[in-house]
Design an enzyme around this catalytic site. Structure first.
Site, PDB file in Angstrom:
ATOM      1  CG  ASP A  47      -0.444  -0.052   7.432  1.00  0.00           C
ATOM      2  OD1 ASP A  47      -1.681  -0.074   7.526  1.00  0.00           O
ATOM      3  OD2 ASP A  47       0.162   0.588   6.553  1.00  0.00           O
ATOM      4  CG  PHE A  54       2.938  -7.705   0.710  1.00  0.00           C
ATOM      5  CD1 PHE A  54       4.235  -8.027   1.095  1.00  0.00           C
ATOM      6  CD2 PHE A  54       1.938  -8.658   0.855  1.00  0.00           C
ATOM      7  CE1 PHE A  54       4.525  -9.280   1.615  1.00  0.00           C
ATOM      8  CE2 PHE A  54       2.220  -9.913   1.374  1.00  0.00           C
ATOM      9  CZ  PHE A  54       3.518 -10.219   1.757  1.00  0.00           C
ATOM     10  CG  ASP A  77      -4.443   1.958   3.184  1.00  0.00           C
ATOM     11  OD1 ASP A  77      -3.485   2.238   2.438  1.00  0.00           O
ATOM     12  OD2 ASP A  77      -4.304   1.368   4.271  1.00  0.00           O
ATOM     13  N   GLY A  86       1.116   6.579   0.412  1.00  0.00           N
ATOM     14  CA  GLY A  86       2.370   5.842   0.486  1.00  0.00           C
ATOM     15  C   GLY A  86       3.309   6.257  -0.620  1.00  0.00           C
TER      16      GLY A  86
END
Length: 217
Positions: free
Chosen positions: A36, A144, A174, A196
């Protein structure tokens, strides 16, 4: 069962041991390393940078996909190509010359991806959808880690899956992708998942075990 593409979000990795993290993830069988890039303007945060991309590119032989959360990404495509990106995602919301940017990525021999924010309509990208290799749907508002999944995006994901038969792109999601979301979304036709802290990082288990379990859902 449809083969799942699994992309670790390297923003969530342990940067104290980055080389070890990359090697462990590579051995666990990830499909691509997701990086990212944020500029503090298009999104209100700063993410990974060019040096991170170069370091990871030098460690691994795996594909690297770069998510450009930046204004005017077309200006910087050559830099990311030279640094080792294999798939480049840009946002239609950030680029006034989207067709030109897509052509620039394609002409460089790299895969073209568009990332669309939760509230962005599919109609925004329909004029160029035949040119895409990947469409990545953001299921959180970008910028974030650690946010909650936006359930209203599911309808858009289903609509995109229905468009795949007429085109050749893959649908990626995502944002807050838990094992439960991997199972649900793969069953409706999603091809790939950016992983994540909701499913991969910060767990007291090996990456190999986690990825094997996710592929079996």
């Amino acid at each position: 069962m449809q083969e799942k593409l699994l992309f670790p979000s390297m923003m969530c990795a342990d940067f104290r041991n980055l080389e070890k993290e990359v090697k462990n993830l590579e051995e666990a069988g990830v499909d691509s390393f997701h990086i990212d890039i944020m500029d503090g303007s298009f999104v209100p945060n700063f993410g990974m940078g060019m040096q991170d991309l170069k370091v990871i590119s030098n460690i691994t032989e795996k594909s690297i996909d770069v998510h450009l959360m930046i204004d005017n990404p077309g200006r910087y495509i050559d830099l990311f190509v030279e640094a080792g990106a294999n798939i480049i995602y840009v946002h239609p919301e950030s680029d006034n010359q989207l067709g030109r940017t897509i052509n620039k990525i394609s002409d460089s021999g790299k895969k073209v991806g568009l990332a669309i924010n939760p509230a962005t309509s599919i109609e925004t990208i329909k004029p160029v959808i035949s040119l895409l290799d990947y469409v990545m749907v953001m299921t959180v508002n970008p910028g974030f880690a650690g946010q909650s999944y936006e359930d209203y995006v599911d309808l858009k994901i289903k609509d995109l899956v229905n468009l795949k038969s007429e085109n050749s792109f893959k649908v990626i999601v995502d944002g807050a992708i838990s094992p439960e979301k991997v199972k649900y979304l793969s069953n409706i036709g999603v091809d790939g998942f950016v992983l994540g802290t909701s499913s991969l990082f910060g767990k007291d288990r090996s990456y190999s075990d986690i990825l094997s379990e996710l592929r079996g859902l």
